[in-house]
Design a protein around this motif. Structure first.
Motif, PDB file in Angstrom:
ATOM      1  N   UNK A  62      -9.447  33.004  53.618  1.00 40.80           N
ATOM      2  CA  UNK A  62      -9.902  31.755  53.008  1.00 40.80           C
ATOM      3  C   UNK A  62      -9.255  31.560  51.651  1.00 40.80           C
ATOM      4  N   UNK A  63      -8.701  30.391  51.415  1.00 41.68           N
ATOM      5  CA  UNK A  63      -8.142  30.052  50.110  1.00 41.68           C
ATOM      6  C   UNK A  63      -9.268  29.627  49.178  1.00 41.68           C
ATOM      7  N   UNK A  64      -9.182  30.020  47.918  1.00 37.95           N
ATOM      8  CA  UNK A  64     -10.242  29.627  47.004  1.00 37.95           C
ATOM      9  C   UNK A  64      -9.964  30.007  45.562  1.00 37.95           C
ATOM     10  N   UNK A  73     -15.896  24.964  41.244  1.00 33.53           N
ATOM     11  CA  UNK A  73     -14.761  24.239  40.668  1.00 33.53           C
ATOM     12  C   UNK A  73     -13.982  23.455  41.719  1.00 33.53           C
ATOM     13  N   UNK A  74     -13.328  22.412  41.280  1.00 39.07           N
ATOM     14  CA  UNK A  74     -12.440  21.649  42.148  1.00 39.07           C
ATOM     15  C   UNK A  74     -11.006  22.089  41.882  1.00 39.07           C
ATOM     16  N   UNK A  75     -10.119  21.717  42.790  1.00 42.48           N
ATOM     17  CA  UNK A  75      -8.709  22.053  42.631  1.00 42.48           C
ATOM     18  C   UNK A  75      -8.153  21.474  41.335  1.00 42.48           C
ATOM     19  N   UNK A  76      -8.535  20.228  41.038  1.00 47.28           N
ATOM     20  CA  UNK A  76      -8.054  19.567  39.828  1.00 47.28           C
ATOM     21  C   UNK A  76      -8.522  20.312  38.572  1.00 47.28           C
ATOM     22  N   UNK A 169     -14.704  28.780  47.930  1.00 48.01           N
ATOM     23  CA  UNK A 169     -13.704  28.298  48.880  1.00 48.01           C
ATOM     24  C   UNK A 169     -13.093  27.001  48.385  1.00 48.01           C
ATOM     25  N   UNK A 170     -11.787  26.868  48.541  1.00 51.68           N
ATOM     26  CA  UNK A 170     -11.098  25.640  48.150  1.00 51.68           C
ATOM     27  C   UNK A 170     -11.386  24.524  49.146  1.00 51.68           C
ATOM     28  N   UNK A 171     -10.974  23.346  48.797  1.00 50.32           N
ATOM     29  CA  UNK A 171     -11.178  22.175  49.640  1.00 50.32           C
ATOM     30  C   UNK A 171     -10.527  22.374  51.002  1.00 50.32           C
ATOM     31  N   UNK A 172     -11.046  21.668  52.002  1.00 51.98           N
ATOM     32  CA  UNK A 172     -10.597  21.848  53.389  1.00 51.98           C
ATOM     33  C   UNK A 172      -9.093  21.670  53.554  1.00 51.98           C
ATOM     34  N   UNK A 173      -8.508  20.724  52.826  1.00 53.81           N
ATOM     35  CA  UNK A 173      -7.082  20.458  53.031  1.00 53.81           C
ATOM     36  C   UNK A 173      -6.200  21.603  52.552  1.00 53.81           C
ATOM     37  N   UNK A 176      -5.570  27.024  55.583  1.00 54.55           N
ATOM     38  CA  UNK A 176      -4.531  27.131  56.629  1.00 54.55           C
ATOM     39  C   UNK A 176      -3.422  26.104  56.422  1.00 54.55           C
ATOM     40  N   UNK A 177      -3.020  25.922  55.185  1.00 54.35           N
ATOM     41  CA  UNK A 177      -2.028  24.896  54.866  1.00 54.35           C
ATOM     42  C   UNK A 177      -0.723  25.123  55.614  1.00 54.35           C
ATOM     43  N   UNK A 178      -0.354  26.379  55.769  1.00 50.63           N
ATOM     44  CA  UNK A 178       0.924  26.664  56.432  1.00 50.63           C
ATOM     45  C   UNK A 178       0.918  26.247  57.896  1.00 50.63           C
ATOM     46  N   UNK A 179      -0.272  26.170  58.497  1.00 54.75           N
ATOM     47  CA  UNK A 179      -0.380  25.711  59.876  1.00 54.75           C
ATOM     48  C   UNK A 179      -0.448  24.187  59.958  1.00 54.75           C
TER      49      UNK A 179
END
Length: 206
Positions: A62-64, A73-76, A169-173, A176-179
């Motif tokens: 999981x990315x986060x 926190x948000x990505x921004x 955990x980071x936002x859904x987008x 699995x970004x590489x997929x």
């Protein structure tokens, strides 16, 4: 006699109910004990998922964000550099199939442990490399592996070894970004010079 039989049946029913409740309560604990967690920061979390994702024994990656003081926190917010968090990946794995030592080996092979200003083209504290240990055994193994890497490279390793903190955990987008975005991912990875630097440090993958 009837009174004693009634009491016996009631006691037996109570005993069976207790056993059933105990079994139900024990089931989640058994599942929890079957897996363990590792958390690594190695710059852009997009690029840290794939190396672990297909390893036998890895349940999920999981990315986060972790290590900072901002709640949820948000990505921004993390990207702005004011939260204290770093981009990281949380790995759930089955210790019976893969050991923490192997995860450490894969981690080191995918970071530049000599770079204290970030990772590759991503600069700033948000992208610094770190190992977040869950308990003392992970800490011991992390420190042992760090010493081995320093010996191998002959230079000071700046990757931090820190106690685990709350992982968000980071936002859904981002997951699995590489997929989800294979072409963008490959272009970003190449443009960032990640693989070129990794080959320079560790040699070509075989």
């Amino acid at each position: 006699m009837r009174m004693n039989l009634s009491r016996f049946m009631a006691a037996l029913a109570g005993l069976l109910l207790g056993v059933a409740l105990a079994a139900t309560a024990a089931e989640p604990m058994t599942k929890a004990q079957a897996t363990a967690t590792a958390v690594f920061a190695g710059g852009c979390f997009w690029c840290m998922v794939h190396p672990f994702d297909e390893l036998p024994g890895v349940v999920s990656v999981t990315s986060g964000y972790t290590g900072g003081q901002k709640v949820n926190p948000t990505y921004q917010e993390v990207s702005a550099g004011d939260t204290g968090h770093v981009e990281a990946v949380q790995i759930v794995f089955d210790p019976k199939q893969i050991g923490y030592e192997k995860l450490l080996e894969v981690f080191w092979r995918n970071v530049d442990p000599l770079d204290k200003g970030g990772q590759f083209c991503d600069r700033g504290s948000t992208y610094q490399s770190a190992i977040f240990y869950q308990h003392e055994e992970q800490k011991r193994l992390a420190e042992q592996s760090k010493a081995a890497v320093e010996k191998k490279l002959g230079k000071t390793v700046v990757t931090a070894i820190r106690p685990a903190a709350t992982f968000y955990a980071a936002e859904d987008y981002h997951q699995d970004y590489y997929k989800k975005n294979p072409l963008r991912y490959k272009y970003y990875r190449y443009g960032c010079g990640r693989d070129q630097r990794l080959e320079e440090l560790w040699g070509r993958k075989v």
